[in-house]
Motif scaffolding. Structure first.
Motif, mmCIF file in Angstrom:
data_model
loop_
_atom_site.group_PDB
_atom_site.id
_atom_site.type_symbol
_atom_site.label_atom_id
_atom_site.label_comp_id
_atom_site.label_asym_id
_atom_site.label_seq_id
_atom_site.Cartn_x
_atom_site.Cartn_y
_atom_site.Cartn_z
ATOM 1 N N HIS A 368 0.831 -1.197 0.000
ATOM 2 C CA HIS A 368 0.000 0.000 0.000
ATOM 3 C C HIS A 368 0.872 1.256 0.000
ATOM 4 C CE1 HIS A 368 -2.959 -2.978 1.148
ATOM 5 N NE2 HIS A 368 -3.922 -2.089 1.034
ATOM 6 N N LEU A 369 0.351 2.304 -0.610
ATOM 7 C CA LEU A 369 0.969 3.616 -0.564
ATOM 8 C C LEU A 369 0.322 4.416 0.553
ATOM 9 C CD1 LEU A 369 2.816 5.845 -1.839
ATOM 10 C CD2 LEU A 369 0.830 6.475 -3.228
ATOM 11 N N HIS A 370 1.146 4.941 1.462
ATOM 12 C CA HIS A 370 0.662 5.739 2.585
ATOM 13 C C HIS A 370 1.033 7.198 2.347
ATOM 14 C CE1 HIS A 370 -0.180 2.363 5.548
ATOM 15 N NE2 HIS A 370 0.381 1.750 4.521
ATOM 16 N N ILE A 371 0.023 8.065 2.374
ATOM 17 C CA ILE A 371 0.231 9.514 2.300
ATOM 18 C C ILE A 371 -0.132 10.082 3.664
ATOM 19 C CG2 ILE A 371 -0.399 11.662 1.139
ATOM 20 C CD1 ILE A 371 -1.041 10.108 -1.338
ATOM 21 N N LEU A 372 0.869 10.662 4.348
ATOM 22 C CA LEU A 372 0.710 11.109 5.723
ATOM 23 C C LEU A 372 0.689 12.624 5.802
ATOM 24 C CD1 LEU A 372 3.380 8.742 7.352
ATOM 25 C CD2 LEU A 372 0.986 8.227 6.872
ATOM 26 N N THR A 386 0.392 -2.565 -5.122
ATOM 27 C CA THR A 386 0.723 -3.957 -5.459
ATOM 28 C C THR A 386 0.360 -4.819 -4.259
ATOM 29 O OG1 THR A 386 3.004 -3.534 -4.745
ATOM 30 C CG2 THR A 386 2.550 -3.422 -7.111
ATOM 31 N N PRO A 387 -0.909 -5.135 -4.064
ATOM 32 C CA PRO A 387 -1.320 -5.912 -2.891
ATOM 33 C C PRO A 387 -0.602 -7.252 -2.824
ATOM 34 C CG PRO A 387 -3.228 -5.008 -4.034
ATOM 35 C CD PRO A 387 -2.041 -4.768 -4.916
ATOM 36 N N PRO A 390 5.502 -6.137 -1.201
ATOM 37 C CA PRO A 390 5.919 -4.916 -0.509
ATOM 38 C C PRO A 390 6.243 -3.780 -1.472
ATOM 39 C CG PRO A 390 7.001 -6.824 0.452
ATOM 40 C CD PRO A 390 6.310 -7.310 -0.789
ATOM 41 N N LEU A 391 5.825 -2.591 -1.084
ATOM 42 C CA LEU A 391 6.135 -1.380 -1.844
ATOM 43 C C LEU A 391 7.433 -0.798 -1.273
ATOM 44 C CD1 LEU A 391 4.771 0.280 -4.114
ATOM 45 C CD2 LEU A 391 3.907 1.790 -2.344
ATOM 46 N N VAL A 392 8.497 -0.772 -2.070
ATOM 47 C CA VAL A 392 9.838 -0.488 -1.569
ATOM 48 C C VAL A 392 10.199 0.980 -1.713
ATOM 49 C CG1 VAL A 392 12.279 -1.060 -1.790
ATOM 50 C CG2 VAL A 392 10.555 -2.841 -2.046
ATOM 51 N N THR A 405 6.183 4.467 -8.060
ATOM 52 C CA THR A 405 6.445 3.493 -7.000
ATOM 53 C C THR A 405 7.122 2.257 -7.586
ATOM 54 O OG1 THR A 405 4.308 2.356 -7.229
ATOM 55 C CG2 THR A 405 4.398 4.275 -5.757
ATOM 56 N N GLY A 406 7.998 1.650 -6.791
ATOM 57 C CA GLY A 406 8.657 0.404 -7.173
ATOM 58 C C GLY A 406 8.396 -0.663 -6.128
ATOM 59 N N SER A 407 8.103 -1.869 -6.573
ATOM 60 C CA SER A 407 7.695 -2.940 -5.672
ATOM 61 C C SER A 407 8.642 -4.117 -5.740
ATOM 62 C CB SER A 407 6.264 -3.389 -6.000
ATOM 63 O OG SER A 407 5.364 -2.304 -5.938
#
Length: 568
Positions: A368-372, A386-387, A390-392, A405-407
């Motif tokens: 998941h992508l987290h926007i804080l 990418t469920p 891991p999103l790296v 994003t890269g996974s």
């Protein structure tokens, strides 16, 4: 034949059968339809669950969800699948046209976003950082970080799992390879380069000629791009943790503008849990600020970034926490939140401020992508990319306003919003799908149905049963560059040595008596040996004047001298 024999239906059928014009016709492309096919089915799982529990009108919830979608560029996505392993780093040039990704498969992939089409989403070049201009690769290491110069898109920096940083041009050509230090020197101030693996690097915010690297040799080194044989400055971090003998590994580093606006600051994290800050312009003999227990000791702090105004520092530690720091009061964290870490398995997992520092983005182990919110560190949006994988790495480009994003599954995803984003993925989708050529590699070409966009991911691991590649296994090239067609010979690469070396045909036709090199010397001399009664060709002139050799003859061993008998 009378014209009254034709009816109106016959006329319409004839019009449908015959062409209305000659030449090539451009059917056009429906850009809006292509963009709509990229729409992501789920945008925010957290808020979707809250909407289900909330008793409100459907119209109000729909309007709220639309407003939330337009707040961040995450409503649409475009997939790029070019790596075989984890994507560890993503960088773009300032204009947003050149995309470079690094991976644990030890390669760099260069993409030209302005030249891609919806059906040809692939890298135009693959670069092995250890292939120099003059020699073949002798080793390979995973790529830790790839960084385009923020001042110019003409060069980018590559950090791999070895002590040498490398500088490449935007076309993937090696410009310089910086020196490696002598590992047998005890004093790290006297070494000309890193003596152990480099973990992270950062460019100077205003000086295009300088960058900084951090390594596992407990040093931070500042370099000049024009001086590859020695660093400009060496900063040796002496750890105060017990039992470390003053040495620790530097895990990440960032270089940003200072809060006062008249200089810069360098902030680095170490494996002993400390967070150290230096003035970017010196002096470097002592840090401007140091926090010993910023994160838990012996945990890998992989994420580190400085805000655009230089006032805030965000860190993502291996102790499952994200902490916000103030550079003006560099003692205690401003805020802390829990976030599962992936740095133990993926040490390049990063965290980044948005271009205007209004948000903080990072990935998670669930994909998941987290926007804080940077003030409270509470999630403003959590969306699956990418469920299950891991999103790296993440990268929010300022000019494009798109999130890359890269996974861990080797996939690069471009998140965008047609109302907020510019160019990039929108440039790709504004073009007509390109028809696949007979010589195209099917593993790098997507079909029109998935379109390389949202929905089911495209399987590029191999030809599926019934696919074009399965029906035509000899079409295209293999991964090594050889033709799949067995009738087509492989043309070897012409090396500089081969260009100056004459072949056998040239030697045989242009060099006299060259055939003698294949003859046996003894056989060649025996050809001229005279037969009985014949005159010698070479020594015949001296047969009459040559004296006759006379040797003493002995009848038995008794007549021989005693000296000869003794030698026997």
């Amino acid at each position: 034949m009378d014209g009254t024999d034709f009816s109106t239906d016959d006329d319409e059928a004839m019009r449908e059968f015959l062409p209305t014009g000659f030449g090539r016709h451009d059917g056009g492309v429906n850009v809006e339809a292509q963009i709509e096919r990229c729409r992501r089915p789920i945008v925010d799982e957290r808020k979707q669950a809250a909407v289900k529990d909330k008793d409100s009108d459907d119209d109000d919830s729909d309007e709220d969800s639309e407003d939330e979608e337009d707040e961040f560029p995450v409503s649409h996505e475009l997939l790029i699948k070019t790596h075989d392993r984890t994507v560890t780093s993503i960088t773009l040039d300032p204009s947003g046209t050149r995309l470079v990704t690094g991976s644990t498969d030890c390669t760099l992939k260069l993409h030209d976003l302005s030249a891609l089409t919806p059906t040809t989403i692939r890298a135009f070049k693959t670069v092995d950082p250890f292939v120099s201009k003059a020699s073949a690769p002798t080793e390979s290491h995973a790529v830790h970080q790839v960084l385009f110069s923020p001042h110019s898109g003409s060069q980018f920096l590559v950090i791999t799992a070895n002590p040498q940083a490398r500088l490449f041009s935007r076309d993937g050509e090696l410009i310089s390879e910086f020196v490696k230090g002598d590992m047998y020197l005890r004093d790290k101030n006297n070494t000309k380069g890193h003596t152990a693996e480099i973990t992270s690097a950062a460019w100077h915010p205003t000086n295009r000629e300088r960058f900084v690297t951090a390594g596992t040799d407990s040093t931070v080194r500042i370099w000049d791009v024009n001086k590859r044989m020695k660093q400009e400055e060496v900063i040796v971090h002496k750890s105060r943790a017990a039992g470390s003998a003053g040495m620790t590994r530097m895990t990440s580093i960032a270089w940003g503008t200072s809060a006062e606006g008249n200089g810069s600051v360098v902030v680095s994290a170490a494996l002993d849990g400390s967070l150290v800050m230096w003035s970017g312009e010196g002096p470097f003999h002592r840090p401007a600020g140091e926090i010993r227990d910023a994160h838990q000791r012996d945990t890998w702090t992989s994420g580190l970034d400085i805000s655009a105004d230089g006032r805030l520092v965000i860190t993502r530690g291996g102790d499952d926490t994200i902490k916000l720091w103030d550079t003006r009061k560099f003692k205690t964290p401003v805020n802390t939140t829990s976030h599962a870490s992936t740095s133990s398995q993926y040490p390049t997992s990063n965290i980044q401020f948005s271009p205007n520092s209004g948000s903080v983005i990072t990935g998670s182990e669930t994909g998941h992508l987290h926007i804080l919110n940077p003030a409270t560190l509470r999630p403003e949006l959590i969306t699956p990319v990418t469920p299950g994988s891991p999103l790296v790495t993440v990268n929010w480009h300022q000019k494009l306003n798109q999130i890359f994003t890269g996974s861990a599954n080797g996939q690069t995803t471009i998140l965008f919003n047609p109302k907020l984003s510019h160019n990039g993925a929108l440039t790709i989708l504004s073009k007509a799908p390109k028809k696949r050529h007979l010589d195209d590699d099917p593993s790098f070409t997507t079909d029109m149905d998935p379109l390389g966009m949202a929905g089911d991911p495209v399987n590029t691991s191999g030809p599926t049963p019934g696919s074009f590649a399965a029906r035509h296994p000899t079409v295209g090239l293999t991964a090594s560059g050889r033709s799949r067609d067995p009738r087509r010979p492989h043309i070897p690469a012409v090396t500089p040595f081969a260009k100056s070396t004459p072949d056998e045909k040239y030697v045989r036709e242009n060099i006299e008596l060259s055939s003698m090199r294949d003859e046996d010397p003894r056989e060649a001399l025996l050809k001229y040996q005279p037969k009985e009664g014949e005159k010698s060709v070479f020594t015949g002139a001296w047969e009459k004047t040559q004296p006759k050799t006379i040797y003493k003859e002995y009848d038995s061993d008794e007549d021989e001298p005693e000296a000869k008998r003794a030698k026997r």
